[in-house]
Design a protein around this motif. Structure first.
Motif, PDB file in Angstrom:
ATOM      1  N   PRO A   1       0.847  -1.204   0.000  1.00  0.00           N
ATOM      2  CA  PRO A   1       0.000   0.000   0.000  1.00  0.00           C
ATOM      3  C   PRO A   1       0.871   1.238   0.000  1.00  0.00           C
ATOM      4  O   PRO A   1       1.938   1.260   0.606  1.00  0.00           O
ATOM      5  N   SER A   2       0.424   2.270  -0.660  1.00  0.00           N
ATOM      6  CA  SER A   2       1.196   3.510  -0.742  1.00  0.00           C
ATOM      7  C   SER A   2       1.198   4.212   0.613  1.00  0.00           C
ATOM      8  O   SER A   2       0.316   3.976   1.461  1.00  0.00           O
ATOM      9  N   PRO A   3       2.159   5.105   0.856  1.00  0.00           N
ATOM     10  CA  PRO A   3       2.140   5.894   2.100  1.00  0.00           C
ATOM     11  C   PRO A   3       0.831   6.654   2.282  1.00  0.00           C
ATOM     12  O   PRO A   3       0.347   6.803   3.401  1.00  0.00           O
ATOM     13  N   GLU A   4       0.255   7.136   1.169  1.00  0.00           N
ATOM     14  CA  GLU A   4      -1.006   7.874   1.277  1.00  0.00           C
ATOM     15  C   GLU A   4      -2.120   6.984   1.819  1.00  0.00           C
ATOM     16  O   GLU A   4      -2.905   7.404   2.680  1.00  0.00           O
ATOM     17  N   LEU A   5      -2.199   5.749   1.320  1.00  0.00           N
ATOM     18  CA  LEU A   5      -3.233   4.830   1.806  1.00  0.00           C
ATOM     19  C   LEU A   5      -2.996   4.447   3.259  1.00  0.00           C
ATOM     20  O   LEU A   5      -3.943   4.312   4.044  1.00  0.00           O
ATOM     21  N   VAL A   6      -1.726   4.273   3.627  1.00  0.00           N
ATOM     22  CA  VAL A   6      -1.416   3.954   5.025  1.00  0.00           C
ATOM     23  C   VAL A   6      -1.832   5.104   5.923  1.00  0.00           C
ATOM     24  O   VAL A   6      -2.404   4.897   6.997  1.00  0.00           O
ATOM     25  N   ARG A   7      -1.564   6.334   5.467  1.00  0.00           N
ATOM     26  CA  ARG A   7      -1.953   7.480   6.296  1.00  0.00           C
ATOM     27  C   ARG A   7      -3.470   7.638   6.380  1.00  0.00           C
ATOM     28  O   ARG A   7      -4.002   8.103   7.383  1.00  0.00           O
ATOM     29  N   GLN A   8      -4.163   7.283   5.303  1.00  0.00           N
ATOM     30  CA  GLN A   8      -5.623   7.279   5.374  1.00  0.00           C
ATOM     31  C   GLN A   8      -6.094   6.297   6.446  1.00  0.00           C
ATOM     32  O   GLN A   8      -6.990   6.597   7.234  1.00  0.00           O
ATOM     33  N   ALA A   9      -5.495   5.124   6.449  1.00  0.00           N
ATOM     34  CA  ALA A   9      -5.856   4.118   7.450  1.00  0.00           C
ATOM     35  C   ALA A   9      -5.528   4.616   8.857  1.00  0.00           C
ATOM     36  O   ALA A   9      -6.307   4.423   9.802  1.00  0.00           O
ATOM     37  N   LEU A  10      -4.372   5.257   9.002  1.00  0.00           N
ATOM     38  CA  LEU A  10      -3.984   5.808  10.301  1.00  0.00           C
ATOM     39  C   LEU A  10      -4.991   6.847  10.776  1.00  0.00           C
ATOM     40  O   LEU A  10      -5.432   6.826  11.930  1.00  0.00           O
ATOM     41  N   GLN A  11      -5.375   7.769   9.877  1.00  0.00           N
ATOM     42  CA  GLN A  11      -6.335   8.800  10.260  1.00  0.00           C
ATOM     43  C   GLN A  11      -7.678   8.201  10.643  1.00  0.00           C
ATOM     44  O   GLN A  11      -8.338   8.661  11.584  1.00  0.00           O
ATOM     45  N   SER A  12      -8.091   7.166   9.920  1.00  0.00           N
ATOM     46  CA  SER A  12      -9.358   6.512  10.224  1.00  0.00           C
ATOM     47  C   SER A  12      -9.349   5.932  11.633  1.00  0.00           C
ATOM     48  O   SER A  12     -10.341   6.010  12.366  1.00  0.00           O
ATOM     49  N   VAL A  13      -8.209   5.377  12.029  1.00  0.00           N
ATOM     50  CA  VAL A  13      -8.093   4.789  13.364  1.00  0.00           C
ATOM     51  C   VAL A  13      -8.054   5.867  14.437  1.00  0.00           C
ATOM     52  O   VAL A  13      -8.818   5.845  15.398  1.00  0.00           O
ATOM     53  N   VAL A  14      -7.136   6.839  14.301  1.00  0.00           N
ATOM     54  CA  VAL A  14      -6.932   7.802  15.385  1.00  0.00           C
ATOM     55  C   VAL A  14      -8.101   8.769  15.544  1.00  0.00           C
ATOM     56  O   VAL A  14      -8.243   9.412  16.587  1.00  0.00           O
ATOM     57  N   SER A  15      -8.950   8.890  14.517  1.00  0.00           N
ATOM     58  CA  SER A  15     -10.123   9.757  14.647  1.00  0.00           C
ATOM     59  C   SER A  15     -11.340   9.024  15.188  1.00  0.00           C
ATOM     60  O   SER A  15     -12.394   9.625  15.364  1.00  0.00           O
ATOM     61  N   SER A  16     -11.192   7.719  15.469  1.00  0.00           N
ATOM     62  CA  SER A  16     -12.310   6.962  16.025  1.00  0.00           C
ATOM     63  C   SER A  16     -12.559   7.374  17.472  1.00  0.00           C
ATOM     64  O   SER A  16     -11.704   7.980  18.129  1.00  0.00           O
ATOM     65  N   VAL A  17     -13.735   7.060  17.975  1.00  0.00           N
ATOM     66  CA  VAL A  17     -14.134   7.473  19.324  1.00  0.00           C
ATOM     67  C   VAL A  17     -13.158   6.949  20.375  1.00  0.00           C
ATOM     68  O   VAL A  17     -12.710   7.682  21.262  1.00  0.00           O
ATOM     69  N   ALA A  18     -12.800   5.670  20.282  1.00  0.00           N
ATOM     70  CA  ALA A  18     -11.928   5.060  21.287  1.00  0.00           C
ATOM     71  C   ALA A  18     -10.562   5.740  21.331  1.00  0.00           C
ATOM     72  O   ALA A  18     -10.013   6.014  22.399  1.00  0.00           O
ATOM     73  N   PHE A  19     -10.007   6.039  20.151  1.00  0.00           N
ATOM     74  CA  PHE A  19      -8.680   6.652  20.116  1.00  0.00           C
ATOM     75  C   PHE A  19      -8.732   8.138  20.443  1.00  0.00           C
ATOM     76  O   PHE A  19      -7.758   8.693  20.948  1.00  0.00           O
ATOM     77  N   GLN A  20      -9.844   8.801  20.160  1.00  0.00           N
ATOM     78  CA  GLN A  20      -9.958  10.203  20.536  1.00  0.00           C
ATOM     79  C   GLN A  20      -9.877  10.371  22.046  1.00  0.00           C
ATOM     80  O   GLN A  20      -9.431  11.395  22.559  1.00  0.00           O
ATOM     81  N   ALA A  21     -10.284   9.339  22.774  1.00  0.00           N
ATOM     82  CA  ALA A  21     -10.215   9.378  24.234  1.00  0.00           C
ATOM     83  C   ALA A  21      -8.834   9.008  24.751  1.00  0.00           C
ATOM     84  O   ALA A  21      -8.587   9.071  25.960  1.00  0.00           O
ATOM     85  N   SER A  22      -7.921   8.624  23.869  1.00  0.00           N
ATOM     86  CA  SER A  22      -6.569   8.211  24.275  1.00  0.00           C
ATOM     87  C   SER A  22      -5.532   8.919  23.405  1.00  0.00           C
ATOM     88  O   SER A  22      -4.943   8.315  22.500  1.00  0.00           O
ATOM     89  N   PRO A  23      -5.293  10.221  23.647  1.00  0.00           N
ATOM     90  CA  PRO A  23      -4.368  10.967  22.780  1.00  0.00           C
ATOM     91  C   PRO A  23      -2.962  10.398  22.752  1.00  0.00           C
ATOM     92  O   PRO A  23      -2.277  10.468  21.733  1.00  0.00           O
ATOM     93  N   ARG A  24      -2.498   9.791  23.866  1.00  0.00           N
ATOM     94  CA  ARG A  24      -1.163   9.224  23.851  1.00  0.00           C
ATOM     95  C   ARG A  24      -1.066   8.002  22.946  1.00  0.00           C
ATOM     96  O   ARG A  24      -0.053   7.774  22.298  1.00  0.00           O
ATOM     97  N   LEU A  25      -2.148   7.210  22.882  1.00  0.00           N
ATOM     98  CA  LEU A  25      -2.138   6.072  21.964  1.00  0.00           C
ATOM     99  C   LEU A  25      -2.217   6.549  20.512  1.00  0.00           C
ATOM    100  O   LEU A  25      -1.679   5.900  19.612  1.00  0.00           O
ATOM    101  N   GLN A  26      -2.873   7.679  20.270  1.00  0.00           N
ATOM    102  CA  GLN A  26      -2.830   8.282  18.939  1.00  0.00           C
ATOM    103  C   GLN A  26      -1.388   8.593  18.558  1.00  0.00           C
ATOM    104  O   GLN A  26      -0.933   8.283  17.448  1.00  0.00           O
ATOM    105  N   GLN A  27      -0.662   9.210  19.495  1.00  0.00           N
ATOM    106  CA  GLN A  27       0.732   9.574  19.227  1.00  0.00           C
ATOM    107  C   GLN A  27       1.605   8.328  19.083  1.00  0.00           C
ATOM    108  O   GLN A  27       2.504   8.290  18.230  1.00  0.00           O
ATOM    109  N   PHE A  28       1.351   7.323  19.917  1.00  0.00           N
ATOM    110  CA  PHE A  28       2.093   6.063  19.853  1.00  0.00           C
ATOM    111  C   PHE A  28       1.956   5.468  18.448  1.00  0.00           C
ATOM    112  O   PHE A  28       2.954   5.152  17.777  1.00  0.00           O
ATOM    113  N   LEU A  29       0.703   5.301  18.003  1.00  0.00           N
ATOM    114  CA  LEU A  29       0.460   4.669  16.716  1.00  0.00           C
ATOM    115  C   LEU A  29       1.016   5.524  15.577  1.00  0.00           C
ATOM    116  O   LEU A  29       1.631   5.009  14.640  1.00  0.00           O
TER     117      LEU A  29
END
Length: 444
Positions: free
Chosen positions: A16-44
């Motif tokens: 997968p291209s870096p752009e697609l990987v970053r899309q996947a990353l954004q999809s994860v870190v913008s989810s409700v569970a990750f929005q409540a865990s900013p450090r895990l957003q930064q970790f990932l």
């Protein structure tokens, strides 16, 4: 659904291209569970971007402890914390793909036993629409990694963020939206490129602390500049560039380089204000630029205005707080960094440390010790200045052994940190605090 360690490994599949990987990353870190865990957003985000940049094999718990959690490289406490957080990260990723991840083109996994992420791409191919998955997508592609690790492009790629997933031209968000999420939806309807620029700038401003980490500031600058390239009409990228350029200028010992950086910072803050004269970030960044140029009266005008425009924005409050410290206005710094003050936004805040410095300037040394001592537990940035300001407070309280220990630890962990130089710059408008800091450094 396959779990992280159950996915098949297919050979000779295009990664997968870096752009697609970053899309996947954004999809994860913008989810409700990750929005409540900013450090895990930064970790990932950290481990994904390190892998994209070709450094996946070098990811270590020690580096995550320092870069994400601000822990000392000495001892095992930081690495133990990372192991615990990695388990949380794996659990949240698994839950995300179980609950919300159906239809995700690229998925991210962090398998047990390490911290290097694995990217699994699922796409339709052939007449029978069969699904193909690729594992360890960047392994075995040295030319791709070489392309991703060169020059300024590396700075842009290290912590960049891609488009939010869109469906029928509308950004998909949880049913319950925060104000920030609603603003992102509005931006996405206007222009996905504009949304990408805004997301990138927002992610970068969460990296502003520790302020005196030059490497981190350079990475953030690359992201802000990329945001301006994506959307030259959005003020955020210019405001972010201005605050970083001013910081780098303040830290530069070379007069010619410092003047050039200040000139660039002034140009960027001017563009931000021209585009959005009522934007809190544009005004706050301009205040910071003026403060680093030792124009305290003008700096305070913009700082106070930015607080009026965004009284609860955690990043704006932090920016105003450090501006007030530089301008010799500890009362305002204490006001905006008050631990009891409500603040919004995600990412890394420096309010506790700003509060500690404001109390140092006000002579409340017990509060200084309390603020900095609790910083790691609260997830606040830990850096050389954190230890230095604690040492000054302990010295003023007569705790000579603790002051000695802190200065020794600071010099051991950050041997290149220019403590005396920084004290002169930060407390340019506070002779008493500057002298107390220099005396502590000299005494120990």
């Amino acid at each position: 659904m396959n779990q992280a360690n159950e996915l098949p490994i297919d050979q000779d599949v295009t990664p997968p291209s870096p752009e697609l990987v970053r899309q996947a990353l954004q999809s994860v870190v913008s989810s409700v569970a990750f929005q409540a865990s900013p450090r895990l957003q930064q970790f990932l985000t950290y481990v994904v971007e390190e892998t994209i940049a070709g450094r996946g094999a070098q990811i270590r718990g020690k580096a995550i402890a320092v870069e994400v959690y601000g822990r000392s490289i000495d001892g095992t406490g930081g690495r133990n914390l990372v192991r615990v957080e990695a388990r949380r990260l794996r659990r949240l990723l698994h839950e995300f793909y179980q609950d919300q991840g159906n239809g995700e083109e690229v998925r991210i996994f962090v398998d047990p036993g390490g911290y290097r992420p694995r990217f699994s791409q699922e796409r339709t191919t052939g007449d029978d629409n069969s699904k193909i998955q690729s594992r360890d997508a960047f392994a075995g592609h040295p030319r791709l990694l070489q392309l991703l690790t060169g020059g300024l492009g590396c700075l842009v790629l290290i912590a960049g963020i891609g488009f939010w997933f869109a469906q029928d031209n509308e950004v998909v968000l949880p049913t319950t939206r925060s104000k920030e999420q609603a603003e992102r939806v509005a931006l996405g309807k206007q222009s996905l490129t504009r949304l990408q620029a805004a997301n990138l700038a927002d992610q970068a401003r969460g990296m502003f602390f520790p302020v005196f980490d030059v490497k981190r500031q350079q990475i953030a600058l690359g992201m802000f500049k990329h945001a301006t390239e994506l959307d030259p009409t959005l003020s955020d990228g210019y405001a972010g560039s201005a605050q970083v350029l001013a910081t780098l200028a303040m830290l530069s010992p070379d007069n010619a380089q410092r003047d050039d950086l200040f000139s660039q910072a002034s140009e960027m803050s001017g563009r931000a204000l021209d585009l959005s004269p009522t934007d809190a970030w544009a005004n706050g960044a301009n205040g910071w630029v003026l403060a680093t140029q030792n124009k305290p009266v003008e700096a305070m005008k913009y700082a106070r205005l930015s607080v009026e425009l965004a009284p609860n924005d955690g990043h704006i409050l932090d920016l105003v707080g450090i501006t007030a410290i530089m301008a010799g206005a500890p009362d305002l710094a204490a006001e905006v960094s008050d631990p009891e003050r409500s603040r919004s936004g995600s990412g890394r805040f420096g309010a506790r440390n700003i509060w500690g410095v404001s109390q140092l300037m006000l002579g409340n040394y017990e509060k200084v010790v309390e603020a900095f001592k609790g910083a790691p537990a609260a997830g606040a940035p830990v850096s050389a200045p954190s230890l230095l300001f604690q040492a000054v407070a302990h010295d003023q309280l007569g705790h000579t052994e603790e002051a000695q220990r802190l200065v020794t630890e600071m010099r051991k962990t950050w041997p290149e940190f220019p403590s005396e130089f920084l004290a002169g710059r930060v407390f340019h408008n506070d002779d008493e605090t500057r002298q107390a800091t220099l005396d502590t450094l000299s005494r120990y």
